[in-house]
Design a protein around this motif. Structure first.
Motif, PDB file in Angstrom:
ATOM      1  N   LEU A 310      -7.675  -7.408  -0.655  1.00 31.64           N
ATOM      2  CA  LEU A 310      -8.700  -6.847   0.219  1.00 31.64           C
ATOM      3  C   LEU A 310      -8.555  -7.300   1.664  1.00 31.64           C
ATOM      4  O   LEU A 310      -9.336  -6.878   2.523  1.00 31.64           O
ATOM      5  CB  LEU A 310     -10.091  -7.223  -0.304  1.00 31.64           C
ATOM      6  N   ASN A 311      -7.594  -8.150   1.931  1.00 31.88           N
ATOM      7  CA  ASN A 311      -7.413  -8.671   3.292  1.00 31.88           C
ATOM      8  C   ASN A 311      -6.485  -7.815   4.139  1.00 31.88           C
ATOM      9  O   ASN A 311      -6.299  -8.095   5.321  1.00 31.88           O
ATOM     10  CB  ASN A 311      -6.873 -10.109   3.238  1.00 31.88           C
ATOM     11  N   GLU A 312      -5.892  -6.786   3.544  1.00 32.46           N
ATOM     12  CA  GLU A 312      -4.977  -5.923   4.292  1.00 32.46           C
ATOM     13  C   GLU A 312      -5.124  -4.478   3.841  1.00 32.46           C
ATOM     14  O   GLU A 312      -5.048  -4.180   2.647  1.00 32.46           O
ATOM     15  CB  GLU A 312      -3.530  -6.380   4.106  1.00 32.46           C
ATOM     16  N   ILE A 313      -5.337  -3.592   4.798  1.00 35.22           N
ATOM     17  CA  ILE A 313      -5.441  -2.160   4.518  1.00 35.22           C
ATOM     18  C   ILE A 313      -4.277  -1.455   5.191  1.00 35.22           C
ATOM     19  O   ILE A 313      -4.077  -1.568   6.401  1.00 35.22           O
ATOM     20  CB  ILE A 313      -6.777  -1.588   5.016  1.00 35.22           C
ATOM     21  N   HIS A 314      -3.502  -0.729   4.420  1.00 34.85           N
ATOM     22  CA  HIS A 314      -2.333  -0.020   4.914  1.00 34.85           C
ATOM     23  C   HIS A 314      -2.725   1.399   5.313  1.00 34.85           C
ATOM     24  O   HIS A 314      -3.619   2.017   4.734  1.00 34.85           O
ATOM     25  CB  HIS A 314      -1.243   0.020   3.846  1.00 34.85           C
ATOM     26  N   ASP A 315      -2.012   1.940   6.285  1.00 34.85           N
ATOM     27  CA  ASP A 315      -2.274   3.288   6.770  1.00 34.85           C
ATOM     28  C   ASP A 315      -1.591   4.306   5.867  1.00 34.85           C
ATOM     29  O   ASP A 315      -0.626   3.988   5.155  1.00 34.85           O
ATOM     30  CB  ASP A 315      -1.766   3.440   8.204  1.00 34.85           C
ATOM     31  N   ILE A 316      -2.078   5.527   5.905  1.00 36.94           N
ATOM     32  CA  ILE A 316      -1.478   6.612   5.137  1.00 36.94           C
ATOM     33  C   ILE A 316      -1.366   7.840   6.022  1.00 36.94           C
ATOM     34  O   ILE A 316      -2.312   8.202   6.725  1.00 36.94           O
ATOM     35  CB  ILE A 316      -2.299   6.917   3.856  1.00 36.94           C
ATOM     36  N   ASP A 317      -0.185   8.447   6.027  1.00 42.05           N
ATOM     37  CA  ASP A 317       0.080   9.646   6.827  1.00 42.05           C
ATOM     38  C   ASP A 317       0.462  10.770   5.872  1.00 42.05           C
ATOM     39  O   ASP A 317       1.556  10.783   5.306  1.00 42.05           O
ATOM     40  CB  ASP A 317       1.206   9.369   7.825  1.00 42.05           C
ATOM     41  N   LEU A 318      -0.438  11.725   5.693  1.00 37.02           N
ATOM     42  CA  LEU A 318      -0.241  12.781   4.704  1.00 37.02           C
ATOM     43  C   LEU A 318       0.826  13.788   5.109  1.00 37.02           C
ATOM     44  O   LEU A 318       1.276  14.573   4.270  1.00 37.02           O
ATOM     45  CB  LEU A 318      -1.566  13.508   4.453  1.00 37.02           C
ATOM     46  N   LYS A 319       1.239  13.751   6.363  1.00 29.96           N
ATOM     47  CA  LYS A 319       2.273  14.681   6.826  1.00 29.96           C
ATOM     48  C   LYS A 319       3.663  14.044   6.843  1.00 29.96           C
ATOM     49  O   LYS A 319       4.645  14.717   7.148  1.00 29.96           O
ATOM     50  CB  LYS A 319       1.908  15.203   8.215  1.00 29.96           C
ATOM     51  N   ASP A 320       3.735  12.765   6.534  1.00 26.36           N
ATOM     52  CA  ASP A 320       4.995  12.026   6.565  1.00 26.36           C
ATOM     53  C   ASP A 320       5.652  12.071   5.188  1.00 26.36           C
ATOM     54  O   ASP A 320       5.099  11.547   4.213  1.00 26.36           O
ATOM     55  CB  ASP A 320       4.733  10.573   6.979  1.00 26.36           C
TER      56      ASP A 320
END
Length: 572
Positions: A310-320
């Motif tokens: 819970l100490n790190e949230i990763h990004d998500i790119d739906l077009k990648d």
């Protein structure tokens, strides 16, 4: 030495799901396999059609999740054409989606999942006076007298004595995994019946704003909702007042019935910590307080949690293409020109290639292809999506509303945050989300009424409506959070027509088979390590799978008309 049991189909879900599980000599699930046993195909149906019409086709993916597929489809076209909708349309769409959440979560808890925790027949032994005391101690809901519960008990008794159990048939009544006293079972059964009446009222919001339910109407560019408080032909003051009333009634039912029941039932099962699974959580995010594409103002934040950190949230790119891919190494599909590797949905294919056994058969060859579901992955990692993922990511993001409601509720049950990573936690998360959704419904409706009062009645923008204004070739992604999790529709438009279309739905993520690396999906991971008290009556399997609220009709949705064998539980 292991023994394989087969549960086919899993009941109390939408669609057809088969679970096979290898049980060791101690009765613990060693490995599990999730198989969608029907074929998806709507991506093929919408090819070469007008993109403005696609939502009406893909909405028919499911009779339960109708609105979410329509909305995702509409958003994909608007993304491709760079269309920004009026504020009123954004508010109405969010209210309609929040309505779906509230309706879906309540129906799931009482009518699809509660019977995994509630022993209906046990309610016949209940002391109605004690049930009344319990009801009045946890809620101010008016239907709580001994006489009321006596009437419910009498109804259930008549059903049982008739032998025609109807909605209560085929339960594992008397199973050792049930822990509730008869009085709490009776309370739950009473509210099961009340929820049947309540659920038909809240969907009237869809009939007012969308014309009907199921399959309400949308339109590219906004909503076909004529706001006119002074006209009998539009959504006038009386209808808006009715929507407000339905929202208030929903909030009352959720806070006075659903949540008290959830806490009461959960308190008896707080030591049942099975069904956690992957501990990888994914959320696309949704419900912006400004406009759809303002992801920073999402009430439900976007992100990825890996390994429960819970100490790190990763990004998500739906077009990648490096972020989102679908693999078919263990799925009954083929990809043209490549035997291995995944495909981003914009390049996705829906080409059937059944290589499984012919009916009748005992078990699937789970070393080979064994499901009609593909295996979507984020950076080649399996993900769980849904209410638990949303609450975990919202909690880790420090969203005050989410942090406060999670902490307060877990304190009442007597559980730490870590306990959310279980089948019970998944069920609790869904209830807490319902509270948030009904609160947001009230806020968004107040904002809509404020706009209308200030003279803004616009719900549709014709800009870029005509194909002559479109690019020759363009792509779009319609993302959203649906009740069961992150939903994405990817579209490619060429010469004014739909060239390619792919929908990757929450249950495809959760119920996926193994991928090219042998990594298992959320269902399969959640079942591993679970002990069965009675392998002839695998209640624990149902309890865990139902905690995800499967919708196989969304993930795969054309059934095999040749097989007559529709219901069986086999052990061998």
């Amino acid at each position: 030495m292991s023994e394989r049991i087969v549960v086919d189909p899993i009941t109390r879900i939408e669609g057809h799901l088969r679970i096979e599980a290898d049980i060791d000599d101690k009765g613990v699930i060693k490995d599990a396999y999730s198989s969608g046993t029907s074929i998806r195909g709507l991506e093929l149906i919408v090819r070469d059609r007008d993109p403005r019409d696609v939502w009406a086709y893909v909405q028919r993916i499911c009779g339960v999740c109708t609105t979410v597929h329509a909305l995702a489809a509409i958003r994909s076209v608007e993304d491709a054409l760079d269309i920004k909708i009026p504020k009123n349309a954004h508010l109405i769409r969010d209210i309609m989606n929040q309505t779906v959440f509230a309706h879906d979560h309540v129906v799931h808890f009482y009518h699809l999942h509660a019977l995994d925790w509630v022993d209906v027949v046990s309610a016949l032994k209940a002391d109605v006076n004690e049930t009344s005391k319990i009801a009045q101690s946890i809620s101010t809901w008016p239907k709580s007298s001994p006489g009321y519960f006596k009437d419910v008990q009498t109804k259930v008794k008549r059903i049982v004595e008739s032998g025609q159990l109807g909605i209560f048939a085929n339960g594992y009544w008397g199973h050792k995994a049930y822990k509730l006293p008869p009085e709490v079972n009776l309370l739950a059964v009473a509210h099961y019946l009340e929820a049947l009446d309540w659920q038909k009222e809240i969907v009237k919001i869809h009939t007012i704003f969308g014309g009907k339910n199921p399959h309400p109407h949308y339109v590219v560019g906004g909503m076909a909702t004529p706001l006119d408080i002074n006209s009998d032909n539009g959504i006038h003051a009386e209808r808006l007042s009715h929507v407000s009333q339905l929202i208030d009634e929903a909030r009352e039912f959720v806070n006075q019935v659903y949540i008290p029941d959830l806490i009461a039932i959960g308190s008896f099962y707080k030591d049942w910590t099975h069904g956690g699974g992957l501990n990888n959580y994914m959320c696309y995010g949704d419900f912006s307080t400004t406009h759809l594409y303002d992801t920073k103002n999402y009430r439900i934040p976007r992100g990825i949690i890996l390994d429960g950190n819970l100490n790190e949230i990763h990004d998500i790119d739906l077009k990648d293409p490096s972020h989102i891919q679908e693999f078919i190494d263990h799925s009954w599909y083929t990809y043209e020109g490549k035997d291995k590797g995944g495909k981003h949905p914009w390049d996705g294919e829906t080409t059937f290639n059944y290589t499984g056994p012919k009916a009748p058969f005992k078990t699937l060859d789970t070393d080979e292809k064994y499901s009609w579901l593909k295996a979507p992955r984020w950076k080649e990692k399996p993900m769980e999506t849904g209410p638990l993922a949303r609450m975990m990511i919202g909690y880790a993001s420090g969203k005050d509303e989410i942090v406060n409601i999670v902490d307060e509720t877990l304190a009442k049950i007597g559980l730490p945050v870590k306990a959310l990573q279980s089948a019970l936690g998944r069920t609790v998360a869904r209830g807490l989300e319902t509270v948030l959704m009904t609160n947001w419904m009230r806020n968004d409706m107040d904002e809509l009424l404020k706009n209308i009062k200030n003279g803004d009645q616009v719900t549709f923008d014709r800009t870029k409506w005509e194909p002559e204004s479109w690019p020759k070739k363009t792509q779009g992604i319609g993302w959203m959070e649906a009740p069961r999790g992150a939903l994405g529709h990817w579209i490619e438009i060429m010469d004014g027509k739909t060239k390619n279309y792919q929908a990757v739905v929450p249950t495809t993520w959760n119920a996926s088979p193994k991928d090219h690396n042998g990594n298992i999906g959320a269902y399969e991971a959640a079942l591993k390590g679970t002990p069965l008290l009675d392998k002839e009556k695998p209640l624990e399997i149902l309890r865990i799978i139902h905690s995800f609220d499967p919708c196989l009709a969304c993930a795969v949705h054309l059934t095999d008309l040749e097989s007559k064998n529709m219901t069986e539980i086999r052990i061998g």
